[in-house]
Design a protein around this motif. Structure first.
Motif, short mmCIF file in Angstrom:
data_model
loop_
_atom_site.label_atom_id
_atom_site.label_comp_id
_atom_site.label_asym_id
_atom_site.label_seq_id
_atom_site.Cartn_x
_atom_site.Cartn_y
_atom_site.Cartn_z
N LEU A 39 66.45 -1.76 56.31
CA LEU A 39 66.76 -0.84 55.21
C LEU A 39 67.70 0.22 55.76
CD1 LEU A 39 63.16 -0.42 53.73
CD2 LEU A 39 64.95 -2.02 52.98
N ILE A 40 68.99 0.07 55.48
CA ILE A 40 69.99 0.97 56.06
C ILE A 40 71.05 1.31 55.01
CG2 ILE A 40 69.67 0.22 58.44
CD1 ILE A 40 72.04 -1.64 58.18
N TYR A 41 71.78 2.37 55.29
CA TYR A 41 72.86 2.78 54.40
C TYR A 41 74.15 2.07 54.78
CZ TYR A 41 69.67 6.39 52.76
OH TYR A 41 68.59 7.04 52.23
N LYS A 42 75.12 2.15 53.88
CA LYS A 42 76.36 1.40 54.08
C LYS A 42 77.08 1.79 55.37
CE LYS A 42 80.55 -0.19 51.76
NZ LYS A 42 81.32 -0.21 50.49
N GLY A 43 77.04 3.08 55.69
CA GLY A 43 77.68 3.52 56.93
C GLY A 43 77.10 2.83 58.14
N ASP A 44 75.78 2.61 58.12
CA ASP A 44 75.13 1.90 59.23
C ASP A 44 75.57 0.44 59.28
OD1 ASP A 44 73.61 4.21 59.93
OD2 ASP A 44 72.26 3.77 58.25
N VAL A 45 75.76 -0.15 58.10
CA VAL A 45 76.23 -1.54 58.04
C VAL A 45 77.64 -1.64 58.64
CG1 VAL A 45 76.77 -3.49 56.54
CG2 VAL A 45 74.87 -2.00 55.97
N ILE A 46 78.49 -0.68 58.30
CA ILE A 46 79.85 -0.67 58.84
C ILE A 46 79.81 -0.57 60.37
CG2 ILE A 46 82.04 0.58 58.91
CD1 ILE A 46 81.47 -0.87 56.25
N ASN A 47 78.93 0.29 60.87
CA ASN A 47 78.81 0.42 62.33
C ASN A 47 78.29 -0.87 62.97
OD1 ASN A 47 79.76 3.05 62.42
ND2 ASN A 47 77.72 3.95 62.21
N TYR A 48 77.37 -1.55 62.27
CA TYR A 48 76.86 -2.83 62.78
C TYR A 48 78.00 -3.86 62.86
CZ TYR A 48 74.32 -7.25 63.01
OH TYR A 48 73.88 -8.50 63.38
N LEU A 49 78.83 -3.88 61.83
CA LEU A 49 79.96 -4.81 61.82
C LEU A 49 80.96 -4.47 62.93
CD1 LEU A 49 80.55 -5.10 57.95
CD2 LEU A 49 79.67 -6.89 59.46
N LYS A 50 81.13 -3.18 63.21
CA LYS A 50 82.01 -2.79 64.30
C LYS A 50 81.45 -3.25 65.64
CE LYS A 50 84.22 1.18 62.06
NZ LYS A 50 84.42 2.65 62.05
N ASP A 51 80.11 -3.17 65.75
CA ASP A 51 79.48 -3.61 67.00
C ASP A 51 79.72 -5.09 67.26
OD1 ASP A 51 78.46 -1.14 67.71
OD2 ASP A 51 76.53 -1.45 66.72
N ILE A 52 79.49 -5.92 66.23
CA ILE A 52 79.57 -7.37 66.47
C ILE A 52 81.00 -7.88 66.52
CG2 ILE A 52 77.27 -7.81 65.50
CD1 ILE A 52 78.55 -8.75 62.93
N THR A 53 81.96 -7.04 66.09
CA THR A 53 83.37 -7.44 66.20
C THR A 53 84.07 -6.71 67.34
OG1 THR A 53 83.99 -5.76 64.56
CG2 THR A 53 83.60 -8.01 63.75
N GLY A 54 83.33 -5.83 68.03
CA GLY A 54 83.92 -5.09 69.14
C GLY A 54 84.96 -4.09 68.70
N THR A 55 84.79 -3.53 67.51
CA THR A 55 85.74 -2.56 66.97
C THR A 55 85.32 -1.15 67.37
OG1 THR A 55 86.18 -4.00 65.08
CG2 THR A 55 86.86 -1.70 64.87
N ASP A 56 86.27 -0.36 67.81
CA ASP A 56 86.00 1.03 68.18
C ASP A 56 85.47 1.79 66.97
OD1 ASP A 56 86.38 3.88 68.80
OD2 ASP A 56 87.52 3.19 70.52
N TYR A 57 84.42 2.61 67.18
CA TYR A 57 83.85 3.38 66.08
C TYR A 57 84.85 4.32 65.42
CZ TYR A 57 79.00 2.00 67.07
OH TYR A 57 77.83 1.29 67.22
#
Length: 587
Positions: free
Chosen positions: A260-278
């Motif tokens: 149960l997370i907010y959209k901003g957390d989802v975006i950060n999760y996607l950055k993690d798994i794609t290796g994208t700088d925060y």
């Protein structure tokens, strides 16, 4: 005289101003169409394909991005585009995964099944799928996205899964208040279409068959969710029967979601798994834009060999028909042209229709029969392919349907109305002078006599016999065997294969692949879609007709274009019809 010239002058000025405004509107529309032309789009490295199912999903994408009937953007998306681009993303090195953000899935259950299967196939590439719902996960949306590697929900969101319902419409009491007397003559106790006029609720045979469909389709959905989420079917049914998913914490407890997370957390999760700088944005491309990315080919140049996909969507009507329905003459001509085109090596008939005119269905089937043996014919059934929809399918070389497809309804019905009482209320009466006793058989302003009913019943019987004969020939069954599963009985796709109504379970892409193999084609071929859609300017002219005005008036009342076409087809189709129970909704 002075006031007369003032009026004339005002009229002329008004016409000039209106013409200028119309020209400006046309200029804007043409500019919008030109701006949305198929210019190639490049995908950046390390990108995510962003998909939302919050727009209406039709079998085929509209030709123009503009809806001329509403003078607004056409938000519909084609299933053909969704499937093709999920497949394209699977092999695209620049696409690392798919991100789905949807609360609803605006398509039927069989459409949902096809998209879900495409996502399962995409995962075989090793790429990820992440889904997020910022509000309420509706049943069909959750079914599709449950295949994701991660399913996230807003901490104040909800997962709404409460089982399936099949809802029918009845206007018996409306006709009674209007003093309109219906006469329904049908073959088959399961033929539910006439219940729209005869009853104020389902008959017992119709209720039994629709409950069977609801249960078999739900069983497929439940099994899919069970496999994806690691929840037993029994546990899932307990959750649904007891409305256990009453808050987000319960959805997490029962493993319906992962966090149960907010959209901003989802975006950060996607950055993690794609290796994208925060500190940087994700490289994301929307499906509507990704459609314009050229698909890589294993060959050079334009393939000469073609597979024609003929989309048959809507009610089956006599004559040419229009966009949104299946005109018997128009579709017979399209099949004839495809048969004569030497570059077309196979035909895939994509059906999404509950039937309609028996005569128009026969016209289409005759051309398919002429084509059979000349080139392969494969049928792909969508959400619904019953009655007349099955009539035009039954002689194909191979028939595919989804497990969630509604099909069958092998039966025939004739519906006539006596409007004498209605007109009497308006103070209108009718009289007739005739040459023969039954010259006023179809006048519509008198009750049918016994001999007239017998006459119509005999013709309905002949049409039904012709229907089951076609099915018998096409499916290699005796007429007695067809009648046993016929009589208007409707089936879900899961049951349809057991009784030999279809050959296999599968979707549009599966049908195209089967057609390719039957035609002996290698990878160098292309798909052409029929009928050819009208160009935007031609469509604008059509939409400025009376139909567009009627639709615009009805939409504020909650009557959409599809419902309007259903009502129009019902009121204008003449003679005997092969049609499913009227406007079944499955939610």
């Amino acid at each position: 005289m002075k006031s007369f010239f003032k009026s004339v002058f005002a009229t002329v000025v008004g016409i000039i101003i209106s013409s200028i405004l119309l020209f400006i509107v046309l200029f804007i529309i043409i500019g919008a169409i030109a701006a949305s032309s198929d210019k190639p789009v490049e995908v950046e490295e390390n990108s995510i394909l962003y998909i939302s199912f919050d727009q209406p999903i039709t079998d085929r994408a509209p030709a123009s991005p503009f809806d001329f009937s509403r003078f607004s953007k056409d938000n519909r998306v084609g299933l053909n585009d969704i499937l093709a681009n999920i497949e394209k993303a699977k092999d695209d090195d620049n696409i690392k995964g798919i991100y789905i953000e949807s609360t609803v899935f605006m398509g039927g259950m069989a459409t949902a099944e096809e998209v879900r299967n495409a996502l399962i196939d995409f995962k075989e590439s090793g790429k990820f799928i992440v889904s997020y719902c910022n509000n309420i996960y509706t049943q069909s949306a959750y079914y599709v996205t449950s295949v994701s590697d991660k399913v996230f929900l807003n901490p104040v969101g909800l997962v709404l899964i409460n089982g399936l319902r099949l809802q029918t419409t009845h206007i018996k009491n409306t006709l009674k208040k209007l003093d309109v007397e219906p006469t329904v003559i049908k073959i088959g106790e399961y033929k539910g279409y006439g219940e729209l006029f005869e009853y104020d609720k389902m008959s017992q045979p119709n209720r039994e068959q629709l409950e069977r469909i609801a249960n078999t389709v739900w069983a497929n959905i439940a099994q899919g969710i069970s496999d994806a989420r690691g929840i037993s079917v029994d546990s899932l049914n307990y959750i649904v029967n007891n409305l256990e998913l009453k808050d987000p914490a319960q959805a997490l407890k029962y493993k319906m979601v992962d966090s149960l997370i907010y959209k901003g957390d989802v975006i950060n999760y996607l950055k993690d798994i794609t290796g994208t700088d925060y500190k940087k944005d994700l490289n994301a491309i929307k499906l509507s834009k990704y459609i314009k990315v050229p698909k890589s080919k294993s060959y050079k140049g334009l393939a000469k060999d073609k597979i024609a996909v003929l989309y048959a969507t809507g009610g089956i009507v006599d004559g040419e028909g229009e966009e949104g329905n299946i005109g018997g003459e128009r579709y017979a001509r399209e099949i004839r042209k495809a048969r004569r085109d030497s570059s077309i090596k196979a035909i895939v008939l994509r059906i999404n229709s509950g039937g309609g005119s028996a005569m128009a269905s026969e016209d289409i089937l005759v051309e398919l029969l002429e084509t059979k043996g000349v080139k392969p014919i494969v049928v792909s059934m969508g959400d619904v392919a019953g009655s007349g929809g099955y009539y035009i399918a039954c002689l194909a070389d191979t028939i595919l349907a989804g497990k969630n497809t509604i099909t069958g309804s092998i039966g025939v019905i004739a519906t006539l109305f006596n409007t004498e009482g209605f007109f009497d209320k308006l103070g209108i009466s009718f009289d007739v002078a005739k040459s023969h006793e039954y010259a006023d058989l179809l006048s519509g302003v008198k009750p049918l006599r016994a001999k007239e009913k017998e006459f119509i019943k005999h013709y309905v019987g002949l049409t039904y016999d012709q229907f089951i004969t076609h099915v018998s020939n096409g499916r290699n069954m005796t007429k007695e065997e067809v009648n046993e599963i016929g009589r208007g009985h409707v089936y879900g796709g899961a049951d349809a294969m057991d009784i030999n109504l279809i050959d296999s379970h599968g979707g549009l892409n599966d049908a195209i692949e089967i057609a390719r193999n039957m035609a002996g084609l290698d990878e160098k071929y292309r798909v052409v879609e029929l009928p050819k859609q009208p160009d935007p300017i031609e469509q604008l002219i059509k939409e400025l007709s009376g139909d567009a005005k009627v639709r615009a008036m009805l939409e504020p009342l909650g009557i959409d274009s599809e419902t309007y076409l259903e009502i129009k087809n019902t009121l204008t189709t003449q003679g005997v019809v092969a049609r499913m129970p009227y406007m079944i909704e499955m939610n």
